[in-house]
Structure formats: structure tokens, C-alpha cells
Motif scaffolding. Structure first.
Motif, PDB file in Angstrom:
ATOM      1  N   VAL A  52       0.894  -1.128   0.351  1.00  0.00           N
ATOM      2  CA  VAL A  52       0.228   0.185   0.216  1.00  0.00           C
ATOM      3  C   VAL A  52       1.207   1.460   0.022  1.00  0.00           C
ATOM      4  O   VAL A  52       1.807   1.049   0.887  1.00  0.00           O
ATOM      5  N   PHE A  53       0.868   1.929  -1.031  1.00  0.00           N
ATOM      6  CA  PHE A  53       1.390   3.483  -0.390  1.00  0.00           C
ATOM      7  C   PHE A  53       0.645   4.513  -0.471  1.00  0.00           C
ATOM      8  O   PHE A  53      -0.698   4.448  -1.635  1.00  0.00           O
ATOM      9  N   LEU A  54       0.831   5.997  -1.038  1.00  0.00           N
ATOM     10  CA  LEU A  54      -0.162   7.284  -1.254  1.00  0.00           C
ATOM     11  C   LEU A  54       0.373   7.806  -2.432  1.00  0.00           C
ATOM     12  O   LEU A  54       1.643   7.779  -2.688  1.00  0.00           O
TER      13      LEU A  54
ATOM     14  N   HIS B 162       5.606   3.285 -17.547  1.00  0.00           N
ATOM     15  CA  HIS B 162       4.288   3.152 -17.716  1.00  0.00           C
ATOM     16  C   HIS B 162       3.579   1.772 -16.841  1.00  0.00           C
ATOM     17  O   HIS B 162       3.776   0.211 -16.495  1.00  0.00           O
ATOM     18  N   GLU B 163       2.848   1.794 -15.579  1.00  0.00           N
ATOM     19  CA  GLU B 163       1.634   0.898 -15.161  1.00  0.00           C
ATOM     20  C   GLU B 163      -0.070   1.261 -15.158  1.00  0.00           C
ATOM     21  O   GLU B 163      -0.528   1.763 -15.267  1.00  0.00           O
ATOM     22  N   VAL B 164       0.127   0.781 -16.200  1.00  0.00           N
ATOM     23  CA  VAL B 164      -1.938   0.926 -16.427  1.00  0.00           C
ATOM     24  C   VAL B 164      -2.504   0.075 -15.581  1.00  0.00           C
ATOM     25  O   VAL B 164      -2.150  -0.995 -14.459  1.00  0.00           O
ATOM     26  N   GLU B 165      -3.779   0.488 -15.136  1.00  0.00           N
ATOM     27  CA  GLU B 165      -4.851   0.246 -13.503  1.00  0.00           C
ATOM     28  C   GLU B 165      -5.812   0.322 -13.757  1.00  0.00           C
ATOM     29  O   GLU B 165      -6.349   1.474 -13.971  1.00  0.00           O
ATOM     30  N   LEU B 166      -6.316  -0.144 -13.064  1.00  0.00           N
ATOM     31  CA  LEU B 166      -7.997  -0.500 -12.887  1.00  0.00           C
ATOM     32  C   LEU B 166      -8.242   1.135 -11.340  1.00  0.00           C
ATOM     33  O   LEU B 166      -7.617   0.405 -10.651  1.00  0.00           O
TER      34      LEU B 166
ATOM     35  N   LEU C 176      -2.760   5.530 -14.953  1.00  0.00           N
ATOM     36  CA  LEU C 176      -1.846   5.376 -15.569  1.00  0.00           C
ATOM     37  C   LEU C 176      -0.811   5.060 -14.078  1.00  0.00           C
ATOM     38  O   LEU C 176      -0.576   6.504 -14.110  1.00  0.00           O
ATOM     39  N   ASP C 177       0.032   4.682 -13.475  1.00  0.00           N
ATOM     40  CA  ASP C 177       1.127   4.830 -12.215  1.00  0.00           C
ATOM     41  C   ASP C 177       2.470   5.056 -12.774  1.00  0.00           C
ATOM     42  O   ASP C 177       2.428   3.945 -12.615  1.00  0.00           O
ATOM     43  N   MET C 178       2.611   6.733 -13.289  1.00  0.00           N
ATOM     44  CA  MET C 178       3.703   6.486 -13.894  1.00  0.00           C
ATOM     45  C   MET C 178       5.136   6.391 -12.872  1.00  0.00           C
ATOM     46  O   MET C 178       5.017   7.097 -12.141  1.00  0.00           O
TER      47      MET C 178
ATOM     48  N   SER D 129       9.493   7.892  -6.017  1.00  0.00           N
ATOM     49  CA  SER D 129       9.938   7.461  -7.712  1.00  0.00           C
ATOM     50  C   SER D 129       7.855   7.175  -7.417  1.00  0.00           C
ATOM     51  O   SER D 129       7.996   6.995  -9.197  1.00  0.00           O
ATOM     52  N   LYS D 130       6.635   7.708  -6.702  1.00  0.00           N
ATOM     53  CA  LYS D 130       5.630   7.851  -7.199  1.00  0.00           C
ATOM     54  C   LYS D 130       5.013   8.709  -6.875  1.00  0.00           C
ATOM     55  O   LYS D 130       3.388   8.823  -7.459  1.00  0.00           O
ATOM     56  N   CYS D 131       5.652   9.991  -6.583  1.00  0.00           N
ATOM     57  CA  CYS D 131       4.547  11.044  -6.148  1.00  0.00           C
ATOM     58  C   CYS D 131       5.099  12.410  -6.945  1.00  0.00           C
ATOM     59  O   CYS D 131       4.830  13.620  -7.046  1.00  0.00           O
TER      60      CYS D 131
HETATM   61 MG    MG Z   1       1.347   0.729  -9.555  1.00  0.00          MG
END
Ligand code: MG
Length: 219
Positions: free
Chosen positions: A43-45, A69-73, A100-102, A121-123
Motif C-alpha cells: 500500500v502507498f499513497l 508505465h503501469e496501467v491500472e483499474l 497510469l501509475d507512472m 519514485s511514485k509521487c
Molecule cells: Mg502501480
């Protein structure tokens, strides 16, 4: 600027409350990154400032050479829940989106080695691309739908939602045991296999079975 959820074919707008993400939710993706299948999702925000929409540009941060790229529902939460049952969790989901969770994989790998949090790396700005949303009352998700992502017209990710280890209601049930979920929360549900590096100038096209689409260029 206040970020909003746009409901497809409607004037309805919902202010984004918060964005909660799960990782490691598709077996083949876990293996492609050399991770272990978890008992519970990671889990992350993401901050609301990271949100952009289809048609906007994804901006490569200067401290990375490997943006993936990370394509997600995406799930849209419609009411306040905490320690929800599976039934309550399902009822709290009022809509679905595509996202997309880049991710800056080189930066994330360094952070993982050091045991540090993943924010760098995520925010970053433009790391959360979101489509319009469809409401559950207008569309019943069967999990037979397919997520896909093309880079410059070449397919990189293509998998059925059925491959999720933790299904939407299970994700919401689990997250609500950790934190209160509220109206306007968005949940990223993890990505299937095929994540790969994007380069400046790349054109990304994501789809949820023709229901929802995202088109972005990497700048
Ligand atoms: Mg992801």
C-alpha cells in the motif's frame, strides 16, 4: 488547482479526496520485477498534485532515466467506511476509472535497497494519470474486461482484470482496515505484466476494454 474526478457523459464532477494505491496485485508482474507474491497488497499513497488527465503531458523528472508505465483499474469510493466487511466494501465502490501509475523504476530500486519510502519514485508531478470515470449504476464490472497499454502503437500491457490477485472489494476491505476511506477517494489497483521504460516523445494509449481511454505524450 483543485483536482476533480470527471464522470463520463455527465456534468458531474467530484473533488478528489485522496489517492490510495496498491502494488503487487498481478502474479506475472510481481515476477517480472523479481518480487515475492505478498499475503496482502503493498500500500502507498499519491498526492493530488500528481494528477493529470488524458491529453495532458507526462513530464520526465530530471533525476530519473527510467520512467515506467503501469496501467491500472481505478476504483471510486462513494462513502465513508472503516473496517468494512466485504459487502460494505463492495457497496462503497461507486465507479471505475482507468489510470497510469507512472513510476521511476531506477529511483524506486534504489529506495527499495535502502528500505526507504517510495515517494520520490511514485509521487512526482504528472505521475497519476486518470481517465474519466464510469459509475457503477451505469456499468457493472465483470472482471472479464481487459486493460491495455500501447506505446507508439506497440502493445506493451494487455491482460484481463480477472488476473488480479486481490479483487476490487477485497482491496477496499483491506484498505479500510488500515485507514478510513471517504467519498472522492481514488484507489489504484495494481498493474499487470509488461511494464517498461518510456522515453521523451513517446505516445501512450491506455484502454479499459473500449470503455475508457487515456492518451498522453511523454515530455
Ligand atoms: Mg502501480
Amino acid at each position: 488547482m483543485k483536482k476533480e474526478i470527471v464522470i463520463k457523459n455527465s456534468d458531474q464532477r467530484i473533488p478528489i479526496n485522496k489517492i490510495v494505491c496498491v502494488g503487487r496485485n498481478y502474479v506475472e508482474h510481481i515476477y517480472e520485477l523479481g518480487n515475492e507474491v505478498p499475503e496482502k497488497p503493498v500500500v502507498f499513497l499519491k498526492p493530488n498534485s500528481a494528477v493529470i488527465y488524458s491529453g495532458d503531458e507526462i513530464v520526465y523528472p530530471d533525476y530519473s532515466n527510467e520512467m515506467h508505465h503501469e496501467v491500472e483499474l481505478l476504483l471510486l469510493i462513494g462513502k465513508t467506511i472503516k473496517n468494512a466487511s466485504l459487502t460494505e466494501a463492495e457497496e462503497a465502490i461507486i465507479g471505475y476509472g482507468l489510470g497510469l501509475d507512472m513510476t521511476l523504476r531506477d529511483v524506486q530500486d534504489e529506495l527499495k535497497k535502502k528500505g526507504h519510502p517510495w515517494e520520490k519514485s511514485k509521487c512526482f508531478d504528472t505521475s497519476a494519470v486518470i481517465s474519466e470515470f464510469i459509475l457503477k449504476k451505469d456499468y457493472q464490472l465483470t472482471l472479464e474486461e481487459e486493460l491495455s497499454l500501447k506505446v507508439n502503437d506497440e502493445i506493451r500491457q494487455k491482460d484481463k482484470l480477472q488476473k488480479m490477485i486481490f479483487k476490487p472489494a477485497q482491496i477496499v476491505e483491506y484498505l479500510s482496515s488500515i485507514l478510513t476511506l471517504e467519498h472522492g477517494d481514488i484507489i489504484f489497483t495494481g498493474t499487470p505484466q509488461g511494464v517498461s521504460k518510456v522515453n521523451k516523445g513517446d505516445k501512450l494509449h491506455a484502454e479499459l476494454d473500449g470503455l475508457l481511454t487515456i492518451d498522453c505524450i511523454v515530455k
